[in-house]
Scaffold this active site. Structure first.
Site, mmCIF file in Angstrom:
data_model
loop_
_atom_site.group_PDB
_atom_site.id
_atom_site.type_symbol
_atom_site.label_atom_id
_atom_site.label_comp_id
_atom_site.label_asym_id
_atom_site.label_seq_id
_atom_site.Cartn_x
_atom_site.Cartn_y
_atom_site.Cartn_z
ATOM 1 N N ARG A 1 0.986 -1.191 -0.007
ATOM 2 C CA ARG A 1 -0.026 0.002 -0.025
ATOM 3 C C ARG A 1 0.727 1.200 0.018
ATOM 4 O O ARG A 1 1.945 1.266 0.881
ATOM 5 C CB ARG A 1 -0.923 -0.011 0.968
ATOM 6 N N SER B 1 -10.244 -5.846 10.320
ATOM 7 C CA SER B 1 -11.659 -5.465 9.890
ATOM 8 C C SER B 1 -12.338 -6.790 9.197
ATOM 9 O O SER B 1 -11.798 -7.303 8.387
ATOM 10 C CB SER B 1 -11.509 -4.271 8.877
ATOM 11 N N ARG C 1 0.992 -6.301 12.584
ATOM 12 C CA ARG C 1 0.466 -5.511 13.538
ATOM 13 C C ARG C 1 0.187 -6.751 14.758
ATOM 14 O O ARG C 1 0.264 -6.420 16.033
ATOM 15 C CB ARG C 1 -1.046 -5.083 13.306
#
Length: 429
Positions: free
Chosen positions: A263, A353, A391
Site C-alpha cells: 500500500r 476489519s 500488527r
C-alpha cells in the site's frame, strides 16, 4: 457496481443511505442517463426488427420479379441506422458504468451515524489490558534493543515505511503465518490458496480498489500489460470466481491465503510513521467467504469469530467495535473492527476489519449464483484479516513484554516458533 434500477427505486432510499457515508448521489443525473440508455436500447431493438422485416420484403419482392432498388436502399439505411444506434448504446452504457462504478456500497441502517473512530459503537471486549509495574516500551524500542527489528536497514534498502526482521523476529513472523493458516484451514474449514501478488485492472476493479483508490496502489507492468501490487489477498482470492456462476447449494465457500501486501499509504504521511503499524509492505493472512445473501448475517458472525479465536489464543486483549456509516470502507455495507491493546501507545488499535459486502463486489466482478430450481442471483462476499502479521507481532511484543526487556511467546505459538521467550539480547529460550 450497483443496479441503477435499485438505486432509482424510492424504496431503496439510496440518497439518504449514501448521505450517511458522506456521498452525495445525484439521482436526477442517474435517472436521465439511465433513461437515455434505455431509450437507445429500445430504439436499437425496433430498428433491428424493422430491418428484418425489410430484408424479408426484399426477398419476397425479388422472387416476384419486382424492382427492389428502393427496398434495398431502405434496408441499407436501416443497417446504417442500427450501427449508429449501437454505437450510441455502447457510449451510453460506458457513461452509465463510469457513473455507477464510483458509487460506494449502501451502508446498513444498523450502523451508527458518524464518520470517525469516536463514532464507532462498542460491541465487546476480551481480556484485560496488561498492567505493568514498569514503564512499558513500544515495539520499536523492544525490537531494536533485542536486535530483531531493523528499521534503519529497511529504509536503506527501500526508503521509509519498510522494515527488516532478524533472527527471532523473522521466525516469529514466519511462525505466526503458519499458526494462522493451520488454525483457519484445519480447525475453521478454510481452503488455502496461493495467489499472485500482482494483478490486472479488472481484478482490482472487481473488489472495489479501482478506480477510487488508485493513488493508494503500487502500479507496475510487463511490456504493455498494466498491473498492480495487491493491497490485500482479498483482491485475488475474491476474484478467483470473477465471471463465474456458483451453484447455490455448494455455498458457503471459505477461502484463506497468506500474501505480501503493498500500500502506498497516500495521504497518510505523518501518521504512524514509527515502526510496523503502517508499512508499504506487510504480510497478512486473509479470510474470504462466499455465500447467499440470506446467509450473510450468520456468515459475518462466523468470520468475526474466527478472527477473534486467534486473538484469544495469542492471549491478546482486544475489543470489537461496529464502524460508523461514514467510516465504513467503500465496498462494505457493514464492518466490525477488532482493535488490539497496544501498551506502547496506551490505546486500542485496529488489527482486523471484518466486513460484509453484500452483493456489491459480486456485481462488479460478475460472480453469480444459480439454484437447483433455476433461480439466479449474485453471491454475497465477506472478508476479514485473520490476521495481519506485522500488527500481530507488534501486539505480542508489547503485551507480553517483561520488566527485564524479554518477551514471552504465547503458548499457542510455541510449537510454530520452537521457543518460549525472546531474551533481552535477542536470543531465544
Amino acid at each position: 457496481m450497483h443496479d441503477p434500477r435499485v438505486l432509482l427505486d424510492p424504496a431503496t432510499d439510496a440518497v439518504r443511505k449514501l448521505a450517511r457515508r458522506g456521498y452525495d448521489l445525484d439521482l436526477d443525473a442517474l435517472e436521465k442517463l439511465f433513461s437515455r440508455r434505455t431509450a437507445t436500447v429500445s430504439a436499437t431493438d425496433d430498428a433491428r426488427a424493422e430491418s428484418n422485416r425489410a430484408a424479408k420484403e426484399v426477398g419476397a419482392a425479388a422472387k416476384r420479379g419486382e424492382d427492389v432498388t428502393a427496398a434495398r436502399e431502405r434496408a441499407r439505411e436501416l443497417k446504417a441506422r442500427i450501427g449508429e444506434l449501437e454505437e450510441q448504446q455502447r457510449a451510453l452504457a460506458a457513461e452509465l458504468d463510469e457513473f455507477l462504478i464510483g458509487i460506494p456500497n449502501l451502508p446498513s441502517d444498523e450502523l451508527p451515524d458518524g464518520s470517525t473512530d469516536d463514532d464507532a459503537r462498542l460491541v465487546d471486549t476480551w481480556g484485560e489490558p496488561p498492567a505493568f509495574d514498569f514503564e512499558p516500551a513500544d515495539h520499536v524500542d523492544l525490537g531494536e534493543r533485542m536486535g530483531i527489528l531493523d528499521l534503519a536497514r529497511g529504509t536503506k534498502l527501500s526508503g521509509p515505511r519498510f522494515a527488516v526482521l532478524r533472527g527471532a523476529g523473522a521466525r516469529l513472523e514466519r511462525g505466526l503465518a503458519q499458526y494462522l493458516l493451520e488454525t483457519h484451514t484445519e480447525r475453521h474449514g478454510y481452503t488455502e490458496f496461493s495467489v499472485p501478488a500482482i494483478v490486472n485492472r479488472p481484478t482490482m476493479t472487481g473488489t472495489g480498489q479501482l478506480p477510487k483508490f488508485e493513488a493508494d496502489l503500487f502500479r507496475t507492468g510487463v511490456a504493455d500489460r498494466e498491473l498492480f501490487l495487491i493491497p490485500t489477498a482479498e483482491v485475488p482470492i475474491t476474484n478467483l470466481h470473477a465471471g463465474e456462476t456458483l451453484r447455490a447449494e455448494d455455498l458457503p465457500f471459505a477461502y484463506t491465503g497468506h500474501t505480501q501486501c503493498f500500500r502506498s499509504e497516500a495521504g497518510s504521511y505523518g501518521k504512524d510513521t514509527r515502526g510496523l503499524i503502517r508499512q508499504h509492505q506487510f504480510a497478512k493472512v486473509e479470510l474470504v467467504r462466499f455465500c447467499l445473501p440470506e446467509q450473510a448475517a450468520e456468515e459475518l458472525e462466523v468470520l468475526r469469530g474466527h478472527a477473534e479465536t486467534v486473538l484469544r489464543e495469542l492471549e491478546l486483549a482486544y475489543r470489537v467495535v461496529t464502524l460508523a456509516a461514514g467510516d465504513t470502507g467503500f465496498s462494505a455495507r457493514y464492518t466490525y473492527d477488532l482493535e488490539v491493546w497496544l501498551p506502547g501507545q496506551g490505546r486500542y488499535r485496529e488489527i482486523s476489519s471484518v466486513s460484509d459486502f453484500g452483493t456489491f463486489q459480486a456485481r462488479r466482478a460478475g460472480i453469480r449464483t444459480k439454484a437447483k430450481d433455476g433461480t439466479k442471483g449474485f453471491a454475497n462476499t465477506l472478508n476479514g484479516s485473520g490476521l495481519p502479521i506485522g500488527r500481530t507481532l507488534v501486539a505480542i511484543l508489547e503485551q507480553h513484554q517483561r520488566a527485564d526487556g524479554s518477551v514471552r511467546v504465547p503458548e499457542a505459538l510455541v510449537p510454530y516458533v520452537r521457543f518460549e521467550r525472546i531474551n533481552p539480547d535477542g536470543t531465544t529460550s
